[in-house]
Write a protein that holds these residues in place. Structure first.
Motif, PDB file in Angstrom:
ATOM      1  N   LEU A   1       0.698  -1.137  -0.010  1.00  0.00           N
ATOM      2  CA  LEU A   1      -0.049  -0.058   0.073  1.00  0.00           C
ATOM      3  C   LEU A   1       0.777   1.416  -0.083  1.00  0.00           C
ATOM      4  O   LEU A   1       0.644   2.258  -1.040  1.00  0.00           O
ATOM      5  N   LYS A   2       1.952   1.200   0.877  1.00  0.00           N
ATOM      6  CA  LYS A   2       2.812   2.421   0.968  1.00  0.00           C
ATOM      7  C   LYS A   2       3.291   2.561  -0.535  1.00  0.00           C
ATOM      8  O   LYS A   2       3.431   3.824  -1.070  1.00  0.00           O
ATOM      9  N   ARG A   3       3.904   1.588  -1.190  1.00  0.00           N
ATOM     10  CA  ARG A   3       4.533   1.771  -2.547  1.00  0.00           C
ATOM     11  C   ARG A   3       3.449   2.138  -3.506  1.00  0.00           C
ATOM     12  O   ARG A   3       3.978   2.971  -4.460  1.00  0.00           O
ATOM     13  N   ALA A   4       2.283   1.720  -3.649  1.00  0.00           N
ATOM     14  CA  ALA A   4       1.294   2.104  -4.292  1.00  0.00           C
ATOM     15  C   ALA A   4       1.015   3.537  -4.137  1.00  0.00           C
ATOM     16  O   ALA A   4       0.696   4.282  -5.249  1.00  0.00           O
ATOM     17  N   ILE A   5       0.903   4.089  -2.848  1.00  0.00           N
ATOM     18  CA  ILE A   5       0.563   5.401  -2.635  1.00  0.00           C
ATOM     19  C   ILE A   5       1.534   6.251  -3.193  1.00  0.00           C
ATOM     20  O   ILE A   5       1.355   7.392  -3.886  1.00  0.00           O
ATOM     21  N   LEU A   6       3.031   5.903  -3.249  1.00  0.00           N
ATOM     22  CA  LEU A   6       3.999   6.868  -3.584  1.00  0.00           C
ATOM     23  C   LEU A   6       3.976   6.948  -5.246  1.00  0.00           C
ATOM     24  O   LEU A   6       4.162   7.902  -5.824  1.00  0.00           O
TER      25      LEU A   6
ATOM     26  N   ILE B   1       1.293   6.578  -7.008  1.00  0.00           N
ATOM     27  CA  ILE B   1       0.244   7.237  -7.359  1.00  0.00           C
ATOM     28  C   ILE B   1       0.430   8.904  -7.391  1.00  0.00           C
ATOM     29  O   ILE B   1       0.072   9.723  -7.901  1.00  0.00           O
ATOM     30  N   LEU B   2       1.229   9.144  -6.243  1.00  0.00           N
ATOM     31  CA  LEU B   2       1.668  10.325  -5.818  1.00  0.00           C
ATOM     32  C   LEU B   2       2.358  10.924  -7.081  1.00  0.00           C
ATOM     33  O   LEU B   2       2.364  12.210  -7.638  1.00  0.00           O
TER      34      LEU B   2
END
Length: 72
Positions: free
Chosen positions: A5-10, A12-13
């Motif tokens: 999830l952290k990697r996906a958020i980065l 996406i950001l």
């Protein structure tokens, strides 16, 4: 789960930064963000080097140091 999830958020950001840069005409922001998005996707999907998968910035600095080592 949280790591993914952290990697996906980065990713996406950075993709949002790329889209904002293209929409507003800020090419100086869009080009580096696009490179970071592609590098992040590559690091996220690769399985060979766990250092760049877990610590992408430190892993790339380490790889650069290994490449420069013969010249120093």
């Amino acid at each position: 789960m949280l790591d993914t999830l952290k990697r996906a958020i980065l990713v996406i950001l950075f993709a949002a930064m790329l889209a904002a840069g293209l929409r507003l005409g800020w090419w100086w922001l869009a080009i580096p963000s696009g490179v970071l998005v592609l590098l992040g996707l590559y690091d996220w999907c690769q399985r060979g080097r766990s250092v760049t998968r877990n610590y992408p910035i430190a892993g790339h600095i380490r790889a650069l140091a290994y490449q420069l080592r013969p010249y120093l």
